[in-house]
Write a protein that holds these residues in place. Structure first.
Motif, mmCIF file in Angstrom:
data_model
loop_
_atom_site.group_PDB
_atom_site.id
_atom_site.type_symbol
_atom_site.label_atom_id
_atom_site.label_comp_id
_atom_site.label_asym_id
_atom_site.label_seq_id
_atom_site.Cartn_x
_atom_site.Cartn_y
_atom_site.Cartn_z
ATOM 1 N N VAL A 1 0.703 -1.188 0.084
ATOM 2 C CA VAL A 1 -0.080 0.269 -0.074
ATOM 3 C C VAL A 1 1.085 1.357 -0.025
ATOM 4 C CG1 VAL A 1 -1.631 1.310 1.373
ATOM 5 C CG2 VAL A 1 -2.069 -1.228 0.925
ATOM 6 N N GLN A 2 1.954 1.114 0.776
ATOM 7 C CA GLN A 2 2.813 2.266 0.703
ATOM 8 C C GLN A 2 3.655 2.676 -0.579
ATOM 9 O OE1 GLN A 2 5.546 1.433 4.065
ATOM 10 N NE2 GLN A 2 4.239 2.506 5.640
ATOM 11 N N GLN A 3 3.680 1.516 -1.409
ATOM 12 C CA GLN A 3 4.273 2.034 -2.783
ATOM 13 C C GLN A 3 3.020 2.803 -3.861
ATOM 14 O OE1 GLN A 3 5.113 -1.717 -4.552
ATOM 15 N NE2 GLN A 3 6.846 -2.038 -3.360
ATOM 16 N N GLN A 4 1.722 2.658 -3.291
ATOM 17 C CA GLN A 4 0.702 3.094 -4.063
ATOM 18 C C GLN A 4 0.324 4.552 -3.518
ATOM 19 O OE1 GLN A 4 -1.302 1.403 -6.266
ATOM 20 N NE2 GLN A 4 -2.924 2.930 -6.555
ATOM 21 N N ALA A 5 0.472 4.599 -2.243
ATOM 22 C CA ALA A 5 0.226 6.028 -1.339
ATOM 23 C C ALA A 5 1.361 6.257 -0.585
ATOM 24 C CB ALA A 5 -1.158 6.097 -0.962
ATOM 25 N N SER A 6 1.537 7.543 0.063
ATOM 26 C CA SER A 6 2.100 8.021 0.953
ATOM 27 C C SER A 6 1.400 7.811 2.324
ATOM 28 C CB SER A 6 2.476 9.407 0.881
ATOM 29 O OG SER A 6 3.296 9.820 2.124
ATOM 30 N N ILE A 7 1.516 6.558 3.138
ATOM 31 C CA ILE A 7 0.728 6.369 4.229
ATOM 32 C C ILE A 7 1.460 5.657 5.112
ATOM 33 C CG2 ILE A 7 -0.233 4.114 3.275
ATOM 34 C CD1 ILE A 7 -3.003 4.880 4.653
ATOM 35 N N SER A 8 1.170 5.849 6.576
ATOM 36 C CA SER A 8 1.950 5.221 7.678
ATOM 37 C C SER A 8 1.342 3.981 7.932
ATOM 38 C CB SER A 8 1.739 5.874 8.837
ATOM 39 O OG SER A 8 0.492 5.985 9.486
ATOM 40 N N GLN A 9 2.302 3.017 8.485
ATOM 41 C CA GLN A 9 1.789 1.727 8.870
ATOM 42 C C GLN A 9 0.487 1.835 9.759
ATOM 43 O OE1 GLN A 9 1.990 0.281 12.348
ATOM 44 N NE2 GLN A 9 0.778 -1.290 11.564
ATOM 45 N N PRO A 10 0.375 2.678 10.904
ATOM 46 C CA PRO A 10 -0.886 2.770 11.434
ATOM 47 C C PRO A 10 -2.289 3.319 10.509
ATOM 48 C CG PRO A 10 0.928 3.707 12.811
ATOM 49 C CD PRO A 10 1.352 3.661 11.565
ATOM 50 N N GLY A 11 -1.843 3.981 9.628
ATOM 51 C CA GLY A 11 -2.828 4.272 8.573
ATOM 52 C C GLY A 11 -3.316 2.977 7.941
ATOM 53 N N VAL A 12 -2.456 2.216 7.480
ATOM 54 C CA VAL A 12 -2.984 1.082 6.699
ATOM 55 C C VAL A 12 -3.588 0.001 7.708
ATOM 56 C CG1 VAL A 12 -2.108 -1.109 5.532
ATOM 57 C CG2 VAL A 12 -0.973 1.015 5.391
ATOM 58 N N SER A 13 -3.329 -0.015 8.858
ATOM 59 C CA SER A 13 -3.667 -0.799 10.016
ATOM 60 C C SER A 13 -5.175 -0.225 10.119
ATOM 61 C CB SER A 13 -3.120 -0.733 11.403
ATOM 62 O OG SER A 13 -1.863 -1.371 11.322
ATOM 63 N N GLN A 14 -5.364 0.891 10.280
ATOM 64 C CA GLN A 14 -6.895 1.762 10.248
ATOM 65 C C GLN A 14 -7.578 1.047 9.075
ATOM 66 O OE1 GLN A 14 -8.083 2.895 12.772
ATOM 67 N NE2 GLN A 14 -10.020 3.093 11.955
ATOM 68 N N HIS A 15 -7.145 0.861 7.943
ATOM 69 C CA HIS A 15 -8.160 0.652 6.662
ATOM 70 C C HIS A 15 -8.234 -0.813 7.002
ATOM 71 C CE1 HIS A 15 -8.032 4.340 4.213
ATOM 72 N NE2 HIS A 15 -6.712 4.344 4.666
ATOM 73 N N LEU A 16 -7.305 -1.689 7.349
ATOM 74 C CA LEU A 16 -7.640 -2.942 7.609
ATOM 75 C C LEU A 16 -8.720 -3.334 8.663
ATOM 76 C CD1 LEU A 16 -3.931 -4.313 7.574
ATOM 77 C CD2 LEU A 16 -5.685 -4.773 5.961
ATOM 78 N N LYS A 17 -8.443 -2.518 9.635
ATOM 79 C CA LYS A 17 -9.591 -2.428 10.709
ATOM 80 C C LYS A 17 -11.004 -2.298 10.215
ATOM 81 C CE LYS A 17 -11.146 -0.532 15.303
ATOM 82 N NZ LYS A 17 -12.731 -0.951 14.981
ATOM 83 N N VAL A 18 -11.296 -1.228 9.375
ATOM 84 C CA VAL A 18 -12.387 -0.915 8.588
ATOM 85 C C VAL A 18 -12.942 -2.028 7.795
ATOM 86 C CG1 VAL A 18 -13.556 0.628 6.939
ATOM 87 C CG2 VAL A 18 -12.197 1.867 8.718
ATOM 88 N N LEU A 19 -12.174 -2.567 7.141
ATOM 89 C CA LEU A 19 -12.195 -3.704 6.318
ATOM 90 C C LEU A 19 -12.821 -5.137 7.012
ATOM 91 C CD1 LEU A 19 -9.499 -3.540 3.609
ATOM 92 C CD2 LEU A 19 -12.125 -3.171 3.200
ATOM 93 N N ARG A 20 -12.207 -5.144 8.232
ATOM 94 C CA ARG A 20 -12.602 -6.101 9.177
ATOM 95 C C ARG A 20 -13.885 -5.990 9.651
ATOM 96 N NH1 ARG A 20 -7.572 -5.599 11.727
ATOM 97 N NH2 ARG A 20 -8.733 -5.074 13.478
ATOM 98 N N ASP A 21 -14.130 -4.770 10.087
ATOM 99 C CA ASP A 21 -15.531 -4.307 10.815
ATOM 100 C C ASP A 21 -16.670 -4.617 9.764
ATOM 101 O OD1 ASP A 21 -13.991 -4.150 13.168
ATOM 102 O OD2 ASP A 21 -14.336 -1.800 12.945
#
Length: 132
Positions: free
Chosen positions: A38-58
């Motif tokens: 995901v960081q290759q696609q966009a400038s985002i931190s590890q916690p930011g990606v984790s938040q997206h994964l949480k939304v997908l899980r929820d």
């Protein structure tokens, strides 16, 4: 517990989340690998990606399992199926009625068969009863 389609489509509204789902379409992946992709696609931190994964899980679109210190993510088929069923309903509003109508047709056929094969009745007696 089924997730409402609205929550699923809300999660799908973000392009990075859709990218994560595309990455998971090939199979289970560790969180670190997802973060790097995901960081290759966009400038985002590890916690930011984790938040997206949480939304997908929820939203019921992905599941996570622990393996030692790693978390492995994969697509959740039930969430994907919920989205597919909702979209199918848009294209074919009568889609959900197919099985009940098939069952009704079977019961009608059974009733016709039962009338034709009633004990003590022959084709000749049925014609006589109708006045033919």
């Amino acid at each position: 517990m089924a997730v409402p389609p609205a929550k699923i489509f809300e999660a799908l509204g973000d392009p990075l989340r859709r990218h994560i789902l595309t990455l998971l379409a090939v199979g289970e992946r560790p969180a670190g690998e997802l973060v790097a992709a995901v960081q290759q696609q966009a400038s985002i931190s590890q916690p930011g990606v984790s938040q997206h994964l949480k939304v997908l899980r929820d939203a019921g679109l992905v599941t996570a399992r622990a393996e030692g210190t790693r978390r492995l993510y994969t697509l959740d088929p039930s969430g994907i199926e919920t989205a597919r069923a909702w979209l199918t309903g848009l294209l074919d509003p009568l889609h959900g009625f197919g099985q009940p109508l098939d069952a009704l047709a079977t019961e009608v056929a059974r009733g016709k068969h039962a009338r034709r094969t009633r004990p003590g009745t022959t084709d000749e007696s049925r014609r006589d009863a109708r006045g033919a």
